[in-house]
Design a protein around this motif. Sequence first.
Motif, short mmCIF file in Angstrom:
data_model
loop_
_atom_site.label_atom_id
_atom_site.label_comp_id
_atom_site.label_asym_id
_atom_site.label_seq_id
_atom_site.Cartn_x
_atom_site.Cartn_y
_atom_site.Cartn_z
N ALA A 1 4.40 3.48 3.33
CA ALA A 1 2.95 3.62 3.37
C ALA A 1 2.32 2.72 2.32
CB ALA A 1 2.55 5.07 3.13
N ILE A 2 1.08 2.39 2.54
CA ILE A 2 0.26 1.67 1.56
C ILE A 2 -0.93 2.55 1.21
CG2 ILE A 2 -1.11 -0.39 1.08
CD1 ILE A 2 0.52 -1.85 3.21
N ALA A 3 -1.20 2.68 -0.08
CA ALA A 3 -2.33 3.50 -0.54
C ALA A 3 -3.36 2.59 -1.20
CB ALA A 3 -1.86 4.57 -1.51
N PRO A 4 -4.27 2.02 -0.42
CA PRO A 4 -5.31 1.19 -1.03
C PRO A 4 -6.37 2.05 -1.71
CG PRO A 4 -5.07 0.75 1.34
CD PRO A 4 -4.39 2.05 1.03
N ALA A 5 -6.95 1.51 -2.77
CA ALA A 5 -8.25 2.00 -3.18
C ALA A 5 -9.25 1.44 -2.16
CB ALA A 5 -8.57 1.55 -4.60
#
Length: 240
Positions: A174-178
């Motif tokens: 997964a990628i957790a962008p702001a």
Amino acid sequence: MFDNRFQGRHCVVTGGASGLGEGIASRLAAEGATVEVWDINGAALTHVDQDRITTRQIDVTDADAVSWAMTETNPDVLVCSAGITGPNATTWDYSVDDWLAIHALNLHAVFYCCRAAAPLMAAKGWGRIVAIASIAGKDGNPNAPAYSASKAGVIGLIKSLGKELATTGVTANAIAPAAVRTAIFDQMTQEHIDFMQSKIPMGRFGTVEEIAAMACWLASDEASFATGACFDQSGGRATY
């Protein structure tokens, strides 16, 4: 970019007609992949090579439709990018209908896609699953309870799936962008947008190109030892 890094790879990008999904689909195609964009809007991407990218009007909140389309497509790479923020309201003022709608797209649809894609990829001995989560899923944003909870669910799902697939040649991350300024900002209040920027030490929002670069690395052969992980793209906001 890396020329032809994805030559011979077939990719599915959900929610790829706009925002982060569009940027990811465009970069995958530019690096040699053939890409199917699944989007309920069915909009066509016009600024990339149309020989490499097609669009299908798929409702990813429909488990049966996802199962059928995934079996027909049999992708090497799945990027789950479809999502909505929902309204900004406190938990006690949040409507049940909005809560259910946001979870249907942000979390349940990711489960449907992963559930359908994982065995197909495992049978081939290679595959990449990338889900777009959010820093809100780790920190929890006030006045965004459904969005925060649904993205936390995505992170937990991917961590579980990555371990389940660990010996198959298939990775799940997964990628957790702001916050990244895309059309999704139209769903938010200005107060909420200002709050999100105030939490980013770099003092700016991320860009679509920055998130696409991370997604394409995770979708590539280079990320062979990364699985069951959540990668932050937060401009310094993430604390764990």
